[in-house]
Design a protein around this motif. Structure first.
Motif, PDB file in Angstrom:
ATOM      1  N   TYR A 107       0.824  -1.203   0.000  1.00  0.00           N
ATOM      2  CA  TYR A 107       0.000   0.000   0.000  1.00  0.00           C
ATOM      3  C   TYR A 107       0.860   1.256   0.000  1.00  0.00           C
ATOM      4  N   ARG A 108       1.962   1.179   0.725  1.00  0.00           N
ATOM      5  CA  ARG A 108       2.850   2.336   0.772  1.00  0.00           C
ATOM      6  C   ARG A 108       3.394   2.635  -0.621  1.00  0.00           C
ATOM      7  N   LEU A 109       3.593   1.568  -1.396  1.00  0.00           N
ATOM      8  CA  LEU A 109       4.106   1.737  -2.761  1.00  0.00           C
ATOM      9  C   LEU A 109       2.990   2.017  -3.763  1.00  0.00           C
ATOM     10  N   GLY A 110       1.763   2.104  -3.275  1.00  0.00           N
ATOM     11  CA  GLY A 110       0.658   2.369  -4.187  1.00  0.00           C
ATOM     12  C   GLY A 110       0.232   1.156  -4.980  1.00  0.00           C
ATOM     13  N   VAL A 111       0.482  -0.027  -4.428  1.00  0.00           N
ATOM     14  CA  VAL A 111       0.099  -1.279  -5.097  1.00  0.00           C
ATOM     15  C   VAL A 111      -1.144  -1.833  -4.416  1.00  0.00           C
ATOM     16  N   PHE A 112      -2.187  -2.084  -5.215  1.00  0.00           N
ATOM     17  CA  PHE A 112      -3.443  -2.577  -4.665  1.00  0.00           C
ATOM     18  C   PHE A 112      -3.906  -3.806  -5.437  1.00  0.00           C
ATOM     19  N   TYR A 113      -4.791  -4.573  -4.833  1.00  0.00           N
ATOM     20  CA  TYR A 113      -5.222  -5.845  -5.424  1.00  0.00           C
ATOM     21  C   TYR A 113      -6.741  -5.910  -5.468  1.00  0.00           C
ATOM     22  N   ASP A 114      -7.225  -6.861  -6.270  1.00  0.00           N
ATOM     23  CA  ASP A 114      -8.668  -7.106  -6.314  1.00  0.00           C
ATOM     24  C   ASP A 114      -9.055  -8.315  -5.477  1.00  0.00           C
ATOM     25  N   LEU A 115      -8.223  -9.362  -5.561  1.00  0.00           N
ATOM     26  CA  LEU A 115      -8.619 -10.615  -4.911  1.00  0.00           C
ATOM     27  C   LEU A 115      -7.411 -11.329  -4.316  1.00  0.00           C
ATOM     28  N   LEU A 116      -7.573 -11.762  -3.066  1.00  0.00           N
ATOM     29  CA  LEU A 116      -6.580 -12.650  -2.452  1.00  0.00           C
ATOM     30  C   LEU A 116      -7.067 -14.072  -2.654  1.00  0.00           C
ATOM     31  N   THR A 117      -6.240 -14.926  -3.239  1.00  0.00           N
ATOM     32  CA  THR A 117      -6.648 -16.332  -3.345  1.00  0.00           C
ATOM     33  C   THR A 117      -5.842 -17.137  -2.348  1.00  0.00           C
ATOM     34  N   TRP A 118      -6.563 -17.752  -1.423  1.00  0.00           N
ATOM     35  CA  TRP A 118      -5.920 -18.512  -0.352  1.00  0.00           C
ATOM     36  C   TRP A 118      -5.759 -19.962  -0.777  1.00  0.00           C
ATOM     37  N   GLU A 119      -4.532 -20.393  -0.694  1.00  0.00           N
ATOM     38  CA  GLU A 119      -4.247 -21.775  -1.044  1.00  0.00           C
ATOM     39  C   GLU A 119      -5.048 -22.747  -0.177  1.00  0.00           C
ATOM     40  N   SER A 120      -5.184 -22.427   1.101  1.00  0.00           N
ATOM     41  CA  SER A 120      -5.923 -23.337   1.987  1.00  0.00           C
ATOM     42  C   SER A 120      -7.362 -23.515   1.488  1.00  0.00           C
ATOM     43  N   ASN A 121      -7.907 -22.477   0.843  1.00  0.00           N
ATOM     44  CA  ASN A 121      -9.261 -22.605   0.285  1.00  0.00           C
ATOM     45  C   ASN A 121      -9.309 -23.618  -0.842  1.00  0.00           C
ATOM     46  N   LEU A 122      -8.244 -23.671  -1.624  1.00  0.00           N
ATOM     47  CA  LEU A 122      -8.201 -24.640  -2.726  1.00  0.00           C
ATOM     48  C   LEU A 122      -8.262 -26.064  -2.178  1.00  0.00           C
ATOM     49  N   ILE A 123      -7.601 -26.277  -1.039  1.00  0.00           N
ATOM     50  CA  ILE A 123      -7.585 -27.604  -0.433  1.00  0.00           C
ATOM     51  C   ILE A 123      -8.922 -27.893   0.242  1.00  0.00           C
ATOM     52  N   GLU A 124      -9.338 -26.966   1.101  1.00  0.00           N
ATOM     53  CA  GLU A 124     -10.534 -27.188   1.905  1.00  0.00           C
ATOM     54  C   GLU A 124     -11.779 -27.368   1.049  1.00  0.00           C
ATOM     55  N   SER A 125     -11.818 -26.689  -0.086  1.00  0.00           N
ATOM     56  CA  SER A 125     -13.008 -26.770  -0.933  1.00  0.00           C
ATOM     57  C   SER A 125     -12.994 -28.022  -1.796  1.00  0.00           C
ATOM     58  N   HIS A 126     -11.918 -28.812  -1.704  1.00  0.00           N
ATOM     59  CA  HIS A 126     -11.721 -30.012  -2.519  1.00  0.00           C
ATOM     60  C   HIS A 126     -11.520 -29.689  -3.990  1.00  0.00           C
ATOM     61  N   LEU A 127     -11.307 -28.406  -4.261  1.00  0.00           N
ATOM     62  CA  LEU A 127     -11.019 -27.995  -5.630  1.00  0.00           C
ATOM     63  C   LEU A 127      -9.713 -28.644  -6.086  1.00  0.00           C
ATOM     64  N   PHE A 128      -8.747 -28.683  -5.176  1.00  0.00           N
ATOM     65  CA  PHE A 128      -7.469 -29.301  -5.499  1.00  0.00           C
ATOM     66  C   PHE A 128      -7.663 -30.780  -5.848  1.00  0.00           C
ATOM     67  N   GLN A 129      -8.451 -31.467  -5.039  1.00  0.00           N
ATOM     68  CA  GLN A 129      -8.683 -32.892  -5.271  1.00  0.00           C
ATOM     69  C   GLN A 129      -9.312 -33.107  -6.647  1.00  0.00           C
ATOM     70  N   GLY A 130     -10.305 -32.273  -6.968  1.00  0.00           N
ATOM     71  CA  GLY A 130     -10.962 -32.385  -8.261  1.00  0.00           C
ATOM     72  C   GLY A 130      -9.987 -32.170  -9.415  1.00  0.00           C
ATOM     73  N   ALA A 131      -9.099 -31.209  -9.231  1.00  0.00           N
ATOM     74  CA  ALA A 131      -8.126 -30.923 -10.277  1.00  0.00           C
ATOM     75  C   ALA A 131      -7.183 -32.098 -10.466  1.00  0.00           C
ATOM     76  N   MET A 132      -6.774 -32.700  -9.362  1.00  0.00           N
ATOM     77  CA  MET A 132      -5.860 -33.850  -9.456  1.00  0.00           C
ATOM     78  C   MET A 132      -6.562 -35.046 -10.105  1.00  0.00           C
TER      79      MET A 132
END
Length: 651
Positions: free
Chosen positions: A280-305
């Motif tokens: 933020y100090r550098l003026g860098v902003f984001y739209d979305l944080l993607t949490w790796e733990s969400n990929l696992i917990e949602s079983h999205l990772f399993q489906g992809a594998m």
RNA sequence: GCCCCCGUAGCUCAGGGGAUAGAGCAUCGGUCUUCUAAACCGAGGGUCGCAGGUUCGAAUCCUGCCGGGGGUACCA
């Protein structure tokens, strides 16, 4: 109103060449090396020489001889030059109002062409492990990604900026083990990421010592006679350290499992939020944080594998170096050797980064059923809400990105190739083709690689130093009417500009040598040079209103035909290059082009400033020049905005 | 070893088929009772790593060599 005035000039050149029998496909236009060669040149005569069985020079002469200014709005004349170039000269009397009006009507959108084919693009950048403060290489990543996103948006594309949080990997786990079991004393005023980072460094150094310890143990056991000569208990102490390493490794693995189920969430978020302060100090902003733990917990990772397993290249060997692991073969099979492969799931059941990244990209491209929602995470200092993936919350918009751009350092090229391989293996070849890796170079010191775990220079420290130097110089320069608050605000803007400019002024693909003294030099080709030119423009416009009483409507109605000075023409031409720069950069991602453009425009302005006084000119000319200055200011401000260099009005 | 990237002015870097190879810093010498000199002007400084090849034309493309960096982990 046109969106790209220079393109109108180019279009006339193509039209003229077509009238002489030159097909549009072979026309290449370039900017000649010297101003006396005109504003545009073409090499078509060279390209036609063989086919027409004539010397290029003769062809160029014939083409130029066929030019009649009648029927062309922006071409003044065409001339043969050199060994076969045809040079075209702008008709400034028509072009100046054309360009100024284009800038005035486009405003901050200047640079966007109205014929742009709008794309949906995901830009992933930063993606720093939540384990430690940013080092200067992370700052390069964030700034490059941020500028890429800004340029794409300026070009008219729809961009979503994602910041991937690897919150289940070994780095995060090591950091947590360090903070839980070997916490360092907190230093007053210390940012949380720095504090945790010190524990991380301690633990990771111990883990990295393992090979050396094992080697030492072997040496001791191979030459027991020498043990007597040294400290008697060396063998024992090496043993003890190795046991400790084993304990730590087990702790890290256990922590990774805990992280997968979302345990330690608050701690990881606290680290991440501290890191985001640097962004933020550098003026860098984001739209979305993607949490790796969400990929696992949602079983999205399993489906992809499951999807990936259908490929013959994906295997789970029962013996060999990959026994028990899920791997994807990336190399060619060699007789008598195990085929090179990347591990997707470790033999202990934990996914690797590559495995998770394959799943992530399937999700990014909407290739697997979406199982993630999002919710607001934090409101950023720019007022925009940063969202975060989540298991429950708002459904994702069904807008499939046509392209993914990953801003990831060059040393991860092999991993990115593996991700692409993984997508292909799962049958998503088209998506793999639209996954673009901007492999930016490493940040080195004169002593060597710096982006490693050791010897890293913290981004926060560099910014602080830049602010300190800037503040000293602001203070010594002028007492003026600036309050201390003003000076601190200016110093911050100057410092942030300096750091960002340093990161974008080089070709992204190249390794760069980092030296703090270059960042804080504030002379020559720096952000401050550009900011300073803007300060001068603001001062002229401010004083025109305050001292000379020139009104906005006088400037709006100024007669642009009074602008005939060479410096005025050069400024106009320079202004009109921006849309081309935006288009080229959004195609090549060579963001250094934008920095170069800003520097060039500022340079031409400095020369105009030297040769053409504005305020002391006759009223009509003054108004015309003010109108020009206003346009230059607006275009240079757009360029600064693309670079994320703060615009300041006074120094 | 194999794969990828890079060798351009003393330093940090632009330029990636086209005209006399550029910029900033550093060095030397000029411009301030200023539209704010963190600026402007000028000078010196280059066999574009080396050798071949392709082309009307090569710093730029191809091949080989030399030098530097990165990758080649059940790290990311």
């Amino acid at each position: 109103m046109t969106s790209d005035p220079l393109a109108d000039f180019d279009a006339e050149i193509v039209r003229f060449l077509a009238s002489t029998g030159v097909p549009a496909e072979i026309v290449q236009l370039s900017t000649p090396p010297e101003p006396e060669f005109g504003e545009r040149a073409t090499n078509v005569a060279f390209r036609l020489a063989k086919e027409r069985r004539k010397a290029p020079k003769q062809i160029a002469e014939e083409i130029a001889a066929g030019f009649d200014a009648e029927g062309y709005r922006f071409i003044e004349r065409a001339e043969p030059a050199g060994a076969g170039f045809v040079n075209f000269y702008l008709k400034y009397t028509a072009f100046i109002p054309h360009a100024v009006e284009a800038v005035e009507s486009a405003g901050t959108a200047f640079g966007r062409r109205d014929d742009v084919a709008v794309r949906d693009v995901v830009v992933e950048h930063t993606s720093v492990n939540p384990n430690k403060e940013w080092h200067i290489g992370h700052a390069r990543n964030a700034v490059l990604g941020d500028v890429v996103a800004r340029v794409l948006r300026q070009a008219g594309h729809r961009v979503e900026i994602q910041n991937y949080v690897d919150d289940t990997g070994p780095q995060a786990a090591t950091s947590i083990v360090g903070f839980e079991d070997f916490r360092e004393p907190e230093r007053p005023g210390e940012k949380f990421d720095h504090w945790v980072g010190r524990s991380y460094v301690k633990v990771s150094e111990e883990l990295r010592a393992e090979p050396a310890l094992r080697k030492r143990l072997e040496e001791i056991e191979a030459a027991p006679s020498q043990v007597g000569a040294g400290p008697v208990d060396e063998r024992q102490s090496v043993w003890a350290r190795l046991e400790n390493v084993e304990r730590l490794k087990a702790r890290v693995v256990a922590t990774m499992r805990a992280l997968e189920s979302g345990e330690y969430g608050p701690l990881v978020q606290r680290i991440l939020k501290a890191q985001l302060q640097t962004a933020y100090r550098l003026g860098v902003f984001y739209d979305l944080l993607t949490w790796e733990s969400n990929l696992i917990e949602s079983h999205l990772f399993q489906g992809a594998m499951d999807r990936v397993r259908q490929s013959p290249k994906v295997k789970q060997p029962s013996e060999g170096r990959y026994a028990g692991a899920l791997v994807i073969e990336t190399g060619q099979p060699v007789e008598g050797e195990e085929t090179k492969a990347e591990v997707l799931i470790r033999s202990n059941g934990l996914p690797t980064y590559i495995g998770k990244d394959i799943a992530y990209h399937m999700w990014k491209f909407h290739l697997v059923p979406n199982q993630l929602c999002s919710m607001p995470f934090i409101t950023q200092p720019n007022g925009a809400v940063l969202r975060s993936t989540s298991l429950h919350g708002q459904e994702r918009e069904e807008r499939v990105p046509s392209q993914n751009i990953n801003i990831i350092a060059v040393d991860q090229s092999a991993a990115q190739d593996a991700v692409r391989e993984g997508l292909r293996a799962a049958g998503f070849g088209a998506a793999a083709d639209e996954l673009f890796h901007l492999a930016y170079g490493l940040v080195m010191t004169s002593e060597g690689k710096l982006t490693g775990r050791r010897g890293a220079i913290a981004a926060d420290d560099v910014i602080d130093e830049a602010v300190r130097v800037a503040y000293e110089r602001v203070k010594e320069k002028r007492s003026q009417d600036l309050s201390d608050d003003d000076m601190r605000r200016i110093a911050e803007a100057v410092a942030v500009g300096a750091v960002r400019y340093f990161m974008v002024q080089y070709n992204p693909l190249r390794d760069i040598v980092f030296d703090v003294s270059d960042v804080v030099s504030y002379d020559g080709n720096t952000a401050l040079y550009v900011q300073y030119a803007l300060v001068r423009m603001f001062a002229i416009l401010r004083r025109a209103a305050a001292d000379a009483g020139v009104t906005d409507s006088e400037i709006d109605d100024a007669d642009l035909s009074l602008l005939s000075h060479n410096q005025e023409r050069r400024l106009i031409f320079q202004l009109s290059l921006l849309p081309g720069v935006v288009a080229d950069t959004s195609r090549t991602l060579g963001v250094n082009l934008v920095a170069e453009y800003a520097f060039n425009l500022a340079t031409v302005f400095s020369q105009f400033y030297r040769d053409c006084t504005v305020l002391s000119a006759d009223a009509d000319l003054r108004a015309a020049r003010l109108r020009l200055v206003r346009s230059v200011r607006d275009v240079l401000a757009v360029a600064c905005d693309l670079l994320g260099v703060p615009v300041i009005e006074r120094l």
